[in-house]
Design a protein around this motif. Structure first.
Motif, PDB file in Angstrom:
ATOM      1  N   GLY A   1       0.798  -1.229   0.000  1.00 16.12           N
ATOM      2  CA  GLY A   1       0.000   0.000   0.000  1.00 16.12           C
ATOM      3  C   GLY A   1       0.824   1.269   0.000  1.00 16.12           C
ATOM      4  O   GLY A   1       0.279   2.355   0.229  1.00 16.12           O
ATOM      5  N   LEU A   2       2.136   1.167  -0.285  1.00 13.21           N
ATOM      6  CA  LEU A   2       2.998   2.345  -0.223  1.00 13.21           C
ATOM      7  C   LEU A   2       2.695   3.364  -1.323  1.00 13.21           C
ATOM      8  O   LEU A   2       3.123   4.521  -1.234  1.00 13.21           O
ATOM      9  CB  LEU A   2       4.475   1.932  -0.310  1.00 13.21           C
ATOM     10  CG  LEU A   2       5.016   1.170   0.908  1.00 13.21           C
ATOM     11  CD1 LEU A   2       6.465   0.761   0.691  1.00 13.21           C
ATOM     12  CD2 LEU A   2       4.898   2.043   2.165  1.00 13.21           C
ATOM     13  N   GLU A   3       1.962   2.972  -2.391  1.00 16.34           N
ATOM     14  CA  GLU A   3       1.627   3.909  -3.468  1.00 16.34           C
ATOM     15  C   GLU A   3       0.340   4.684  -3.178  1.00 16.34           C
ATOM     16  O   GLU A   3      -0.091   5.480  -4.010  1.00 16.34           O
ATOM     17  CB  GLU A   3       1.479   3.151  -4.793  1.00 16.34           C
ATOM     18  CG  GLU A   3       2.752   2.491  -5.274  1.00 16.34           C
ATOM     19  CD  GLU A   3       3.860   3.514  -5.519  1.00 16.34           C
ATOM     20  OE1 GLU A   3       3.565   4.568  -6.122  1.00 16.34           O
ATOM     21  OE2 GLU A   3       5.002   3.265  -5.084  1.00 16.34           O
TER      22      GLU A   3
ATOM     23  N   LEU B   1      -4.018  -6.667   4.725  1.00 14.11           N
ATOM     24  CA  LEU B   1      -4.893  -5.545   4.360  1.00 14.11           C
ATOM     25  C   LEU B   1      -4.171  -4.490   3.512  1.00 14.11           C
ATOM     26  O   LEU B   1      -4.773  -3.504   3.093  1.00 14.11           O
ATOM     27  CB  LEU B   1      -5.449  -4.874   5.618  1.00 14.11           C
ATOM     28  CG  LEU B   1      -6.333  -5.755   6.506  1.00 14.11           C
ATOM     29  CD1 LEU B   1      -6.764  -4.983   7.758  1.00 14.11           C
ATOM     30  CD2 LEU B   1      -7.560  -6.238   5.741  1.00 14.11           C
ATOM     31  N   GLU B   2      -2.857  -4.678   3.275  1.00 16.08           N
ATOM     32  CA  GLU B   2      -2.023  -3.744   2.515  1.00 16.08           C
ATOM     33  C   GLU B   2      -2.115  -2.331   3.085  1.00 16.08           C
ATOM     34  O   GLU B   2      -2.201  -1.335   2.361  1.00 16.08           O
ATOM     35  CB  GLU B   2      -2.392  -3.732   1.027  1.00 16.08           C
ATOM     36  CG  GLU B   2      -2.100  -5.059   0.341  1.00 16.08           C
ATOM     37  CD  GLU B   2      -2.321  -5.002  -1.166  1.00 16.08           C
ATOM     38  OE1 GLU B   2      -3.016  -4.064  -1.635  1.00 16.08           O
ATOM     39  OE2 GLU B   2      -1.771  -5.860  -1.872  1.00 16.08           O
ATOM     40  N   LEU B   3      -2.097  -2.241   4.420  1.00 20.77           N
ATOM     41  CA  LEU B   3      -2.103  -0.956   5.097  1.00 20.77           C
ATOM     42  C   LEU B   3      -0.685  -0.676   5.606  1.00 20.77           C
ATOM     43  O   LEU B   3      -0.181  -1.394   6.485  1.00 20.77           O
ATOM     44  CB  LEU B   3      -3.072  -0.962   6.284  1.00 20.77           C
ATOM     45  CG  LEU B   3      -3.131   0.359   7.057  1.00 20.77           C
ATOM     46  CD1 LEU B   3      -3.929   1.397   6.263  1.00 20.77           C
ATOM     47  CD2 LEU B   3      -3.754   0.148   8.437  1.00 20.77           C
ATOM     48  N   PRO B   4       0.008   0.315   5.053  1.00 20.58           N
ATOM     49  CA  PRO B   4       1.382   0.592   5.490  1.00 20.58           C
ATOM     50  C   PRO B   4       1.445   0.934   6.982  1.00 20.58           C
ATOM     51  O   PRO B   4       0.650   1.760   7.470  1.00 20.58           O
ATOM     52  CB  PRO B   4       1.802   1.780   4.630  1.00 20.58           C
ATOM     53  CG  PRO B   4       0.893   1.735   3.440  1.00 20.58           C
ATOM     54  CD  PRO B   4      -0.405   1.196   3.949  1.00 20.58           C
ATOM     55  N   VAL B   5       2.374   0.309   7.684  1.00 23.40           N
ATOM     56  CA  VAL B   5       2.642   0.616   9.086  1.00 23.40           C
ATOM     57  C   VAL B   5       4.102   1.028   9.161  1.00 23.40           C
ATOM     58  O   VAL B   5       5.011   0.220   8.952  1.00 23.40           O
ATOM     59  CB  VAL B   5       2.365  -0.574  10.007  1.00 23.40           C
ATOM     60  CG1 VAL B   5       2.747  -0.226  11.449  1.00 23.40           C
ATOM     61  CG2 VAL B   5       0.901  -0.992   9.928  1.00 23.40           C
ATOM     62  N   LEU B   6       4.322   2.340   9.410  1.00 21.05           N
ATOM     63  CA  LEU B   6       5.674   2.891   9.492  1.00 21.05           C
ATOM     64  C   LEU B   6       6.044   3.029  10.968  1.00 21.05           C
ATOM     65  O   LEU B   6       5.243   3.495  11.777  1.00 21.05           O
ATOM     66  CB  LEU B   6       5.743   4.256   8.797  1.00 21.05           C
ATOM     67  CG  LEU B   6       5.121   4.352   7.396  1.00 21.05           C
ATOM     68  CD1 LEU B   6       5.324   5.747   6.826  1.00 21.05           C
ATOM     69  CD2 LEU B   6       5.714   3.296   6.473  1.00 21.05           C
TER      70      LEU B   6
END
Length: 524
Positions: free
Chosen positions: A29-31, A109-114
């Motif tokens: 999901g980084l895009e 879920l393709e949710l970015p976690v930084l």
């Protein structure tokens, strides 16, 4: 923040503000675009009432240790953010790491976690917010600067110059065919729909309509603000588009004021000409002084011109052709006064202190035919009918020559060809020619003399001959009438000479052929 942001999670991850941050999960999901940066709290709305997630949709949520402690709370946070269509999570935490289950859930879920250790959430929130909103802040500053600069400007030149400086862009005000009213010429791409008064953008150009000046006007734009987009990024293009919308009311206000002044001036000139034609040589001193204020030299010799058309366009549209008509005539050393609306057309005239020589009438006739043929016909026919009066002296002479010009224009209107220009000296001749061209002798001569051009294969040559003769032997005027290059006319005239075996330089033979062409034309 608008949904037009083009900053992605990956862009923020590469920013120095997030130096040292790692992506724990959600690489797929980084895009995702980031529309805003907000602090996640227990009161953060997860989704709009309709379930679309518009509450924090597109936001990068900044969290601290308290919101992921104990570690299993991150699972609920990931689910909540994904349901609300958030762009991702940025966790400013201490040394601990989240549970593997939460990482796997975010990956699925393709949710970015930084994850950024030893960072201050409030500082991140402020600085990242500025980074994401940078183009909006630039746009707001630009709009504010435009409003401040344009508020005190009253002339079109000053309005455009200020806008160009503020936008650092070559802004122009152009007509629908690209003719510059202010600024530089702008080539208009074929893909633009300038019949639709809406903002439009191509790869290299942005245009914004200046709306019709009065209620009830033609729905077409009064003019267009245009700015090139050479190497403009999307944010810059969006800023320019918003800026043109800000500039447009100022330009429209200036044009409206100009038009009101022009309308007052037109009414004044029309009324003054009516007084002169009614009073003739008994014009009052006030009338003479008013005429002098317009540059009308009433005691000179005058040659009247009456301009008219069958064009269905509004008079306002046709009025715009009067300036280029005067300019083009000036190139032929013919200087007419500014035309006056006479109800059934436009009255104009040439004034000179001495009586014009006979050859001046022929030069004027030729110049007017060439000029009318050269006028732009953007939406169909334009000013294409004219009559010329005889030279007359004084105020009464002006009235007489304009009346003769109107009669000559009536004769010109009866012709099938356009542009049609007639001189008052030709009115008697015209009646004689009309009688001759209807005679059986002329008809028989026409069928014989023009037989080599009457077969279907050579009808273009017959049309060319007719246009050439009606244009007074001018290849330029004939080319403009037929819409071809003048070299094409030259080549066709050579073919006509060969096929007819007639010397077209002989005036008598040219007259005979012109009569023959008219005799074969059912419209004459």
């Amino acid at each position: 923040m608008t949904g037009a942001s083009r900053i992605r999670v990956a862009d923020l991850l590469a920013d120095p503000l997030l130096h040292g941050a790692v992506t724990l999960a959600g690489h797929g999901g980084l895009e995702r675009p980031v529309t805003d940066v907000s602090r996640h709290t227990a009161d953060t709305p997860a989704a709009a009432a309709d379930g679309t997630g518009d509450g924090i949709a597109g936001h990068l949520l900044v969290c601290d240790d308290s919101q992921i402690t104990p570690p299993h709370r991150l699972d609920a946070l990931v689910r909540r953010a994904r349901t609300a269509h958030a762009a991702g999570l940025l966790i400013a935490a201490g040394g601990g790491r989240p549970l593997l289950s939460a990482v796997r859930l975010a990956d699925r879920l393709e949710l970015p976690v930084l994850w950024l250790e030893n960072a201050e959430p409030a500082t991140l929130l402020c600085e990242l917010g500025i980074r994401v909103r940078a183009h909006e802040l630039t746009r707001a500053r630009t709009v504010l600067a435009l409003v401040r600069q344009l508020g005190a400007k009253t002339s079109g030149h000053d309005i455009l110059a200020s806008a160009r400086r503020t936008l650092a862009a070559p802004l122009s005000l152009v007509t629908s065919d690209g003719t510059p009213l202010l600024g530089d010429p702008v080539p208009l791409p074929a893909g633009l729909r300038l019949d639709l008064p809406v903002p439009q953008q191509t790869e290299h150009l942005l245009v914004h309509p200046v709306q019709p000046l009065h209620e009830g006007d033609s729905p077409r734009a009064a003019a267009w603000l245009a700015v090139p987009l050479e190497r403009a990024d999307p944010d810059r293009a969006e800023t320019l588009a918003v800026s043109l919308a800000v500039v447009e009311p100022f330009v429209r206000s200036w044009l409206t004021g100009r038009r009101a002044g022009a309308d007052r001036d037109a009414v004044f000139r029309a009324g003054l000409l009516t007084e002169i034609t009614a009073a003739r040589d008994t014009v009052s001193r006030d009338t003479v002084e008013n005429a002098l204020s317009l540059g009308w030299r009433l005691q000179d010799w005058h040659t009247g011109i009456h301009l008219t058309t069958d064009d269905p366009r509004t008079r306002e549209d046709l009025d715009s052709l009067l300036a280029p008509l005067r300019s083009e005539l000036a190139r032929h050393r013919v200087h007419i006064v500014r035309p006056v609306d006479s109800g059934d057309g436009w009255a104009a005239w040439i004034s000179s202190p001495a009586e014009p020589r006979p050859e001046e009438a022929r030069r004027l006739l030729r110049a007017l035919r060439i000029t009318l043929a050269a006028l732009p016909h953007t939406h169909g026919p334009a000013l294409d009918i004219a009559g010329i009066g005889r030279p007359r002296r004084g105020p009464a002479g002006l009235a007489d020559t304009l009346a003769e010009a109107r009669d000559a224009a009536s004769l010109a209107r009866s012709h099938a060809f356009r542009p049609a220009v007639e001189h008052a000296d030709e009115l008697g001749v015209a009646r004689l020619l009309a009688t001759l061209q209807r005679s059986e002798v002329t008809r028989a001569f026409a069928e014989t003399a023009l037989a080599p051009l009457r077969d279907p294969e050579h009808t273009h040559l017959l049309d060319t001959l007719r246009a050439f003769l009606e244009s007074g032997g001018s290849a330029v005027a004939a080319a403009q009438t037929l819409g071809v290059h003048r070299n094409t006319i030259g080549a066709r005239i050579r073919q006509i000479r060969e096929r007819l075996g007639i010397d077209l330089d002989d005036p008598s033979r040219r007259l005979a052929l012109q009569m023959a062409c008219r005799a074969l034309d059912p419209h004459t």
